[in-house]
Design a protein around this motif. Structure first.
Motif, PDB file in Angstrom:
ATOM      1  N   VAL A 189       0.883  -1.160   0.000  1.00  0.00           N
ATOM      2  CA  VAL A 189       0.000   0.000   0.000  1.00  0.00           C
ATOM      3  C   VAL A 189       0.922   1.212   0.000  1.00  0.00           C
ATOM      4  CG1 VAL A 189      -1.781   1.312   1.190  1.00  0.00           C
ATOM      5  CG2 VAL A 189      -1.796  -1.197   1.299  1.00  0.00           C
ATOM      6  N   LYS A 210       1.288  -6.953  -5.751  1.00  0.00           N
ATOM      7  CA  LYS A 210       0.053  -6.171  -5.790  1.00  0.00           C
ATOM      8  C   LYS A 210       0.293  -4.821  -5.119  1.00  0.00           C
ATOM      9  CE  LYS A 210      -4.651  -6.032  -3.945  1.00  0.00           C
ATOM     10  NZ  LYS A 210      -5.628  -6.672  -3.040  1.00  0.00           N
ATOM     11  N   THR A 212      -1.592  -1.107  -4.087  1.00  0.00           N
ATOM     12  CA  THR A 212      -2.746  -0.214  -3.960  1.00  0.00           C
ATOM     13  C   THR A 212      -2.204   1.171  -3.667  1.00  0.00           C
ATOM     14  OG1 THR A 212      -4.130  -1.999  -3.066  1.00  0.00           O
ATOM     15  CG2 THR A 212      -4.889   0.271  -2.731  1.00  0.00           C
ATOM     16  N   ALA A 245      -9.517   4.372  -2.359  1.00  0.00           N
ATOM     17  CA  ALA A 245      -8.532   3.533  -3.048  1.00  0.00           C
ATOM     18  C   ALA A 245      -8.867   2.054  -2.937  1.00  0.00           C
ATOM     19  CB  ALA A 245      -7.127   3.802  -2.482  1.00  0.00           C
ATOM     20  N   PHE A 246      -9.504   1.668  -1.841  1.00  0.00           N
ATOM     21  CA  PHE A 246      -9.877   0.265  -1.626  1.00  0.00           C
ATOM     22  C   PHE A 246     -11.319  -0.021  -2.070  1.00  0.00           C
ATOM     23  CE2 PHE A 246      -6.043   0.375   0.839  1.00  0.00           C
ATOM     24  CZ  PHE A 246      -5.565  -0.934   0.803  1.00  0.00           C
TER      25      PHE A 246
END
Length: 382
Positions: A189, A210, A212, A245-246
């Motif tokens: 993140v 991944k 974010t 964002a999530f």
């Protein structure tokens, strides 16, 4: 799965990190790794220490003189001495910040934390970047390297450690995701501050991680101006932007409860967009102003829903609606109906449909397009 929090540099904008961290705590995130550059390296230690309340309290209280050695009055002997020292020492002293770090950061606890810590700085003597994990930072030198990572020359003084001169890590990588990857992150993140510095993409060997990204739609303020009120605003923005964002909230400039935009669009979205098109057709200058607004506000809407959101949020901005709230189909109407509109009576400068005209309009009418949107919305909902 090792989770990493990556915090960008950006000086006083670092309060935004705290809002993002608050949202992540509420979502149940526990980080195994935290990396940061400049102010990100400072906030990163507080994340490693799991000291959220301390971090928030600090950001809501610090002012310029708590961070930088600056004069209290503009016209004083103190100012003359400051200017002389600035020239001699090549920047503003961060002695107050050093004292604050010593007060808030316990190096041994950072080293013992389950959340492994890393930072970025640049060695001036070797002209090479220095990416260090907590295990690679010499014992007793954590504060030195945090200040080195924060030494944004020419404004702030470089940091000398063991005869080597170091400057802000943003000159190499302002968002150290690659360092987090090297430390074993499987998921990242990253919290950006839209500040100065270079941002390096993930190296090829880390492409499967991944990521974010949390970033602000709004200007977070000067990176050298530490102000509790702006910090409060940035914390609110960071909090809401993280939920966006999530995918737990909708919106860009504003935050809408999930699903509420669909309700608003179903209520008056189609007729609003039809009214916009009518105005654009009658007033080419308004159409150009709308295009400028879309470009300069980083929107570039591609779908009808995107265009509707741009108009709606423009109306909210013209209404001075607060950005730190979550909006619903009900309360959004309250703000818009009560707003005092102040828009021209419908006479707009007729300009040719050209890019040159668009540039002119960006100064002449760019700000007023939001007021046009506010008038259109109010006419529909009242």
């Amino acid at each position: 799965m090792a989770k990493a929090l990556v915090l960008a540099g950006g000086g006083a904008r670092g309060s935004y990190h705290i809002g993002a961290w608050q949202a992540l705590i509420e979502m149940g995130y526990k980080f195994d790794i935290v990396t940061g550059t400049s102010v990100g390296s400072l906030n990163g230690t507080l994340v490693a220490l799991d000291d959220f309340d301390v971090a928030k309290g600090m950001w809501l209280s610090i002012e310029d003189r708590d961070v930088m050695d600056i004069p209290g009055r503009v016209f004083s002997r103190e100012t003359v001495d400051f200017i002389k020292n600035f020239a001699k020492e090549k920047g503003i002293s961060l002695a107050p910040l050093e004292n604050m770090i010593v007060r808030f950061v316990d190096e041994e606890k950072v080293r013992a934390s389950r959340c492994r810590y890393g930072l970025v700085t640049v060695n001036v003597n070797t002209r090479k970047p220095v990416e260090l994990t907590i295990d690679e930072i010499p014992q007793g030198k954590l504060v030195d390297y945090m200040l080195a990572s924060s030494a944004w020359v020419p404004f702030l003084q470089p940091r000398t450690i063991d005869g080597q001169v170091y400057i802000d890590g943003g000159f190499y990588d302002n968002l150290p995701r690659n360092l987090a990857a090297r430390m074993g992150a499987d998921e990242i993140v990253e919290v950006d501050l839209d500040s100065f510095g270079f941002e390096r993409p993930l190296k090829e060997e880390h492409k499967g991680i991944k990521i974010t990204r949390v970033e602000s739609w709004h200007n977070l303020g000067s990176f050298l101006e530490f102000d509790p009120q702006n910090a409060k605003r940035n914390i609110e923005l960071g909090y809401l932007d993280t939920y966006k964002a999530f995918g737990k909230l909708d919106g860009k400039a504003y935050a809408f409860r999930k699903g509420e935009l669909d309700k608003i669009y179903a209520d008056f979205g189609m007729i609003l967009m039809e009214r916009c098109e009518e105005v654009y057709s009658r007033h080419p200058s308004v159409k150009l102003a709308a295009e400028v607004y879309s470009r300069t506000e980083r929107r570039n809407p591609k779908t009808m829903t995107d265009r509707f959101l741009a108009v709606l949020e423009g109306a909210l901005e013209a209404a001075d609606a607060p950005v730190g709230e979550v909006y619903t189909a009900e309360n959004i109407k309250d703000y818009l109906v009560k707003a005092q509109e102040n828009v021209f009576s419908g006479v707009f400068t007729p300009l040719a449909d050209s890019r040159t005209a668009a540039k002119i309009l960006s100064k002449l009418e760019g700000a007023d397009i939001k007021k046009v949107y506010l008038r259109l919305v109010k006419n529909i909902i009242t």
